[in-house]
Design a protein around this motif. Structure first.
Motif, PDB file in Angstrom:
ATOM      1  N   HIS A  61       0.229  18.654  84.680  1.00 26.38           N
ATOM      2  CA  HIS A  61       1.499  18.733  85.381  1.00 26.38           C
ATOM      3  C   HIS A  61       1.681  19.663  86.531  1.00 26.38           C
ATOM      4  O   HIS A  61       1.489  20.893  86.240  1.00 26.38           O
ATOM      5  N   PRO A  62       1.871  19.729  87.712  1.00 26.75           N
ATOM      6  CA  PRO A  62       2.073  20.702  88.673  1.00 26.75           C
ATOM      7  C   PRO A  62       3.043  21.845  88.200  1.00 26.75           C
ATOM      8  O   PRO A  62       3.034  22.821  88.459  1.00 26.75           O
ATOM      9  N   GLU A  63       4.347  21.496  87.670  1.00 21.41           N
ATOM     10  CA  GLU A  63       5.364  22.312  87.114  1.00 21.41           C
ATOM     11  C   GLU A  63       4.848  23.078  85.924  1.00 21.41           C
ATOM     12  O   GLU A  63       5.021  24.280  85.865  1.00 21.41           O
ATOM     13  N   HIS A  64       4.025  22.460  85.183  1.00 18.98           N
ATOM     14  CA  HIS A  64       3.185  23.206  83.980  1.00 18.98           C
ATOM     15  C   HIS A  64       2.328  24.235  84.680  1.00 18.98           C
ATOM     16  O   HIS A  64       2.160  25.462  84.191  1.00 18.98           O
ATOM     17  N   LEU A  65       1.419  23.727  85.440  1.00 19.27           N
ATOM     18  CA  LEU A  65       0.429  24.917  86.217  1.00 19.27           C
ATOM     19  C   LEU A  65       1.438  25.812  86.788  1.00 19.27           C
ATOM     20  O   LEU A  65       0.642  27.042  86.899  1.00 19.27           O
ATOM     21  N   LYS A  66       2.414  25.714  87.474  1.00 22.14           N
ATOM     22  CA  LYS A  66       3.151  26.954  88.154  1.00 22.14           C
ATOM     23  C   LYS A  66       3.444  27.970  86.989  1.00 22.14           C
ATOM     24  O   LYS A  66       3.301  28.863  87.201  1.00 22.14           O
ATOM     25  N   VAL A  67       3.957  27.518  85.979  1.00 20.61           N
ATOM     26  CA  VAL A  67       4.259  28.446  84.779  1.00 20.61           C
ATOM     27  C   VAL A  67       3.127  28.983  84.063  1.00 20.61           C
ATOM     28  O   VAL A  67       3.064  30.295  84.018  1.00 20.61           O
ATOM     29  N   ARG A  68       2.038  28.473  84.162  1.00 30.33           N
ATOM     30  CA  ARG A  68       0.826  29.039  83.639  1.00 30.33           C
ATOM     31  C   ARG A  68       0.279  30.027  84.681  1.00 30.33           C
ATOM     32  O   ARG A  68      -0.160  31.135  84.176  1.00 30.33           O
ATOM     33  N   GLU A  69       0.445  29.810  86.075  1.00 31.22           N
ATOM     34  CA  GLU A  69      -0.030  30.817  86.886  1.00 31.22           C
ATOM     35  C   GLU A  69       1.073  31.838  86.793  1.00 31.22           C
ATOM     36  O   GLU A  69       0.450  33.081  87.009  1.00 31.22           O
ATOM     37  N   TRP A  70       2.128  31.792  86.660  1.00 31.16           N
ATOM     38  CA  TRP A  70       3.072  32.838  86.392  1.00 31.16           C
ATOM     39  C   TRP A  70       2.775  33.960  85.478  1.00 31.16           C
ATOM     40  O   TRP A  70       2.787  34.960  85.181  1.00 31.16           O
ATOM     41  N   LEU A  71       2.490  32.902  84.182  1.00 35.88           N
ATOM     42  CA  LEU A  71       2.210  33.717  82.714  1.00 35.88           C
ATOM     43  C   LEU A  71       1.041  34.442  82.964  1.00 35.88           C
ATOM     44  O   LEU A  71       0.895  35.626  82.573  1.00 35.88           O
TER      45      LEU A  71
END
Length: 85
Positions: A61-71
């Protein structure tokens, strides 16, 4: 330092709570913080999905990928494992 780690945990918790509202495949997700100084891992996420397919949908999911990138930008080592119980 502990305050910086705590800030990351709080932000991760906020972002995870948001994901729970927009990704219906997430049944539940809990965030934990390791208070032991010197340990490699500081954050734990325990998520529940109905199926492996739902987990895969979440992972991509694109929003999960954003959180993963931030983390990944604010943490170093991590371990990920998926299990069925």
């Amino acid at each position: 330092d502990m305050a910086a780690h705590r800030n990351v945990v709080e932000e991760f918790w906020r972002r995870t709570e948001h994901l729970k509202t927009i990704i219906p495949e997430i049944v539940d997700a809990q965030i934990g913080y390791n208070y032991n100084d010197g340990d490699v891992f500081n954050i734990c996420i325990d998520s529940i999905f109905r199926s492996r397919e739902d987990l895969e949908t979440y992972i991509q999911h694109p929003e999960h990928l954003k959180v993963r990138e931030w983390l990944n930008s604010v943490t170093y080592d991590k371990a990920v494992f998926d299990y069925i119980y």
